[in-house]
Design a protein around this motif. Structure first.
Motif, PDB file in Angstrom:
ATOM      1  N   THR A  97      15.242 -35.323 -69.137  1.00 48.70           N
ATOM      2  CA  THR A  97      14.226 -34.669 -68.312  1.00 48.70           C
ATOM      3  C   THR A  97      13.650 -35.647 -67.299  1.00 48.70           C
ATOM      4  O   THR A  97      13.442 -35.297 -66.138  1.00 48.70           O
ATOM      5  N   GLU A  98      13.403 -36.890 -67.726  1.00 48.70           N
ATOM      6  CA  GLU A  98      12.807 -37.916 -66.858  1.00 48.70           C
ATOM      7  C   GLU A  98      13.625 -38.129 -65.590  1.00 48.70           C
ATOM      8  O   GLU A  98      13.073 -38.384 -64.527  1.00 48.70           O
ATOM      9  N   LYS A  99      14.941 -38.032 -65.705  1.00 48.20           N
ATOM     10  CA  LYS A  99      15.813 -38.289 -64.562  1.00 48.20           C
ATOM     11  C   LYS A  99      15.588 -37.302 -63.420  1.00 48.20           C
ATOM     12  O   LYS A  99      15.939 -37.594 -62.285  1.00 48.20           O
ATOM     13  N   GLY A 100      14.974 -36.171 -63.705  1.00 47.11           N
ATOM     14  CA  GLY A 100      14.723 -35.172 -62.677  1.00 47.11           C
ATOM     15  C   GLY A 100      13.315 -35.200 -62.114  1.00 47.11           C
ATOM     16  O   GLY A 100      12.973 -34.365 -61.266  1.00 47.11           O
ATOM     17  N   TYR A 101      12.491 -36.135 -62.551  1.00 38.16           N
ATOM     18  CA  TYR A 101      11.095 -36.167 -62.107  1.00 38.16           C
ATOM     19  C   TYR A 101      10.959 -36.667 -60.665  1.00 38.16           C
ATOM     20  O   TYR A 101      11.775 -37.443 -60.180  1.00 38.16           O
ATOM     21  N   THR A 102       9.869 -36.235 -60.039  1.00 37.81           N
ATOM     22  CA  THR A 102       9.511 -36.654 -58.689  1.00 37.81           C
ATOM     23  C   THR A 102       8.236 -37.481 -58.775  1.00 37.81           C
ATOM     24  O   THR A 102       7.225 -37.009 -59.300  1.00 37.81           O
ATOM     25  N   TYR A 103       8.287 -38.706 -58.255  1.00 38.65           N
ATOM     26  CA  TYR A 103       7.167 -39.644 -58.338  1.00 38.65           C
ATOM     27  C   TYR A 103       6.580 -39.905 -56.955  1.00 38.65           C
ATOM     28  O   TYR A 103       7.301 -39.940 -55.966  1.00 38.65           O
ATOM     29  N   SER A 104       5.270 -40.140 -56.925  1.00 36.18           N
ATOM     30  CA  SER A 104       4.595 -40.607 -55.715  1.00 36.18           C
ATOM     31  C   SER A 104       3.614 -41.683 -56.127  1.00 36.18           C
ATOM     32  O   SER A 104       3.016 -41.619 -57.202  1.00 36.18           O
ATOM     33  N   ILE A 105       3.454 -42.667 -55.260  1.00 34.25           N
ATOM     34  CA  ILE A 105       2.487 -43.735 -55.506  1.00 34.25           C
ATOM     35  C   ILE A 105       1.397 -43.634 -54.451  1.00 34.25           C
ATOM     36  O   ILE A 105       1.685 -43.611 -53.255  1.00 34.25           O
ATOM     37  N   LYS A 106       0.161 -43.548 -54.913  1.00 36.40           N
ATOM     38  CA  LYS A 106      -0.981 -43.573 -54.001  1.00 36.40           C
ATOM     39  C   LYS A 106      -1.427 -45.022 -53.896  1.00 36.40           C
ATOM     40  O   LYS A 106      -1.681 -45.675 -54.902  1.00 36.40           O
ATOM     41  N   LEU A 107      -1.489 -45.517 -52.673  1.00 38.91           N
ATOM     42  CA  LEU A 107      -1.833 -46.914 -52.422  1.00 38.91           C
ATOM     43  C   LEU A 107      -3.015 -46.962 -51.467  1.00 38.91           C
ATOM     44  O   LEU A 107      -2.934 -46.452 -50.352  1.00 38.91           O
ATOM     45  N   ILE A 108      -4.108 -47.552 -51.913  1.00 32.83           N
ATOM     46  CA  ILE A 108      -5.310 -47.684 -51.092  1.00 32.83           C
ATOM     47  C   ILE A 108      -5.523 -49.157 -50.774  1.00 32.83           C
ATOM     48  O   ILE A 108      -5.608 -49.986 -51.676  1.00 32.83           O
ATOM     49  N   ASN A 109      -5.567 -49.465 -49.488  1.00 34.96           N
ATOM     50  CA  ASN A 109      -5.876 -50.814 -49.031  1.00 34.96           C
ATOM     51  C   ASN A 109      -7.387 -50.855 -48.815  1.00 34.96           C
ATOM     52  O   ASN A 109      -7.884 -50.374 -47.803  1.00 34.96           O
ATOM     53  N   ILE A 122      -5.818 -50.606 -54.486  1.00 36.86           N
ATOM     54  CA  ILE A 122      -5.857 -49.746 -55.669  1.00 36.86           C
ATOM     55  C   ILE A 122      -4.550 -48.961 -55.647  1.00 36.86           C
ATOM     56  O   ILE A 122      -4.121 -48.493 -54.594  1.00 36.86           O
ATOM     57  N   TRP A 123      -3.924 -48.799 -56.792  1.00 40.21           N
ATOM     58  CA  TRP A 123      -2.712 -47.995 -56.850  1.00 40.21           C
ATOM     59  C   TRP A 123      -2.694 -47.122 -58.087  1.00 40.21           C
ATOM     60  O   TRP A 123      -3.377 -47.388 -59.065  1.00 40.21           O
ATOM     61  N   GLY A 124      -1.905 -46.061 -58.016  1.00 41.20           N
ATOM     62  CA  GLY A 124      -1.677 -45.163 -59.136  1.00 41.20           C
ATOM     63  C   GLY A 124      -0.404 -44.387 -58.869  1.00 41.20           C
ATOM     64  O   GLY A 124       0.073 -44.314 -57.738  1.00 41.20           O
ATOM     65  N   VAL A 125       0.156 -43.815 -59.910  1.00 42.01           N
ATOM     66  CA  VAL A 125       1.397 -43.056 -59.780  1.00 42.01           C
ATOM     67  C   VAL A 125       1.165 -41.640 -60.274  1.00 42.01           C
ATOM     68  O   VAL A 125       0.353 -41.409 -61.172  1.00 42.01           O
ATOM     69  N   SER A 126       1.856 -40.691 -59.662  1.00 46.66           N
ATOM     70  CA  SER A 126       1.792 -39.310 -60.116  1.00 46.66           C
ATOM     71  C   SER A 126       3.202 -38.795 -60.368  1.00 46.66           C
ATOM     72  O   SER A 126       4.166 -39.246 -59.746  1.00 46.66           O
ATOM     73  N   VAL A 127       3.297 -37.852 -61.298  1.00 42.83           N
ATOM     74  CA  VAL A 127       4.563 -37.210 -61.629  1.00 42.83           C
ATOM     75  C   VAL A 127       4.379 -35.724 -61.364  1.00 42.83           C
ATOM     76  O   VAL A 127       3.612 -35.054 -62.061  1.00 42.83           O
ATOM     77  N   LEU A 128       5.053 -35.229 -60.344  1.00 41.05           N
ATOM     78  CA  LEU A 128       4.890 -33.848 -59.906  1.00 41.05           C
ATOM     79  C   LEU A 128       5.147 -32.850 -61.027  1.00 41.05           C
ATOM     80  O   LEU A 128       4.337 -31.960 -61.284  1.00 41.05           O
ATOM     81  N   GLU A 129       6.256 -32.988 -61.719  1.00 39.49           N
ATOM     82  CA  GLU A 129       6.661 -32.010 -62.742  1.00 39.49           C
ATOM     83  C   GLU A 129       5.722 -31.984 -63.943  1.00 39.49           C
ATOM     84  O   GLU A 129       5.634 -30.976 -64.643  1.00 39.49           O
ATOM     85  N   LEU A 130       5.034 -33.076 -64.211  1.00 38.37           N
ATOM     86  CA  LEU A 130       4.085 -33.124 -65.332  1.00 38.37           C
ATOM     87  C   LEU A 130       2.657 -32.821 -64.896  1.00 38.37           C
ATOM     88  O   LEU A 130       1.778 -32.679 -65.740  1.00 38.37           O
ATOM     89  N   ALA A 131       2.441 -32.764 -63.578  1.00 34.56           N
ATOM     90  CA  ALA A 131       1.096 -32.591 -63.023  1.00 34.56           C
ATOM     91  C   ALA A 131       0.156 -33.635 -63.617  1.00 34.56           C
ATOM     92  O   ALA A 131      -0.952 -33.334 -64.034  1.00 34.56           O
ATOM     93  N   LYS A 132       0.628 -34.883 -63.664  1.00 30.93           N
ATOM     94  CA  LYS A 132      -0.165 -35.986 -64.219  1.00 30.93           C
ATOM     95  C   LYS A 132      -0.284 -37.096 -63.195  1.00 30.93           C
ATOM     96  O   LYS A 132       0.626 -37.351 -62.416  1.00 30.93           O
TER      97      LYS A 132
END
Length: 157
Positions: free
Chosen positions: A85-97, A137-147
């Protein structure tokens, strides 16, 4: 530990344990050895193992860490997630300078993306472009998990 259970791929070193009893304390000692056979300084990691479910977590850069301008962003997925399942996930990184009051979203990335490397239980992104010095500041999100992971503060030197 036999050599078959520990290996490195120029970026990540992996140590595989068949079983680890829970609720016990452990000590892991690692001594790097150069290609010429010269031993470096030993590092020691003390930890214990618990049997608790893990949630999405941004791992590296760590809180208040000072890193180079080409950081690797690494995260752990929730422990109940199947690797297929993990192989199909979509990730985004929010990066705040914080230094320049700028915000960017890196991604979306999938395991097929050029600079994203997925492994069972997580992934890491290798930056292609250097970031400017400053507080971030950084964080990651996983679209399919809504996390979304908790935000992490770090500094680029």
């Amino acid at each position: 530990m036999d050599r078959k259970s520990a290996w490195c791929d120029q970026v990540t070193c992996t140590i595989e344990f068949e079983t680890i009893p829970v609720n016990q304390n452990y000590r892991l000692q690692i001594t790097p050895v150069s290609q010429n056979g010269v031993a470096g300084q030993m590092s020691e990691l003390l930890f214990n193992v618990t049997d608790q479910p893990l949630n999405l977590k941004a791992l590296y850069p760590m809180e208040t860490e000072l890193v180079s301008n080409m950081p690797i962003f690494s995260w752990r997925l929730p422990s109940e997630t199947a690797f297929d399942t993990e192989k199909g996930y979509t990730y985004s990184i929010k990066l705040i300078n914080k230094t320049r009051s700028m915000e960017a979203t890196l991604g979306p990335f999938t395991c097929a993306s050029e600079n994203l490397y997925c492994y069972d239980g997580g992934a890491f992104l290798v930056m292609r472009d250097a970031l400017m010095a400053g507080d971030y500041i950084w964080g990651v999100s996983v679209l399919e998990l809504a996390k979304v992971s908790d935000p992490i503060n770090f500094v680029i030197k």
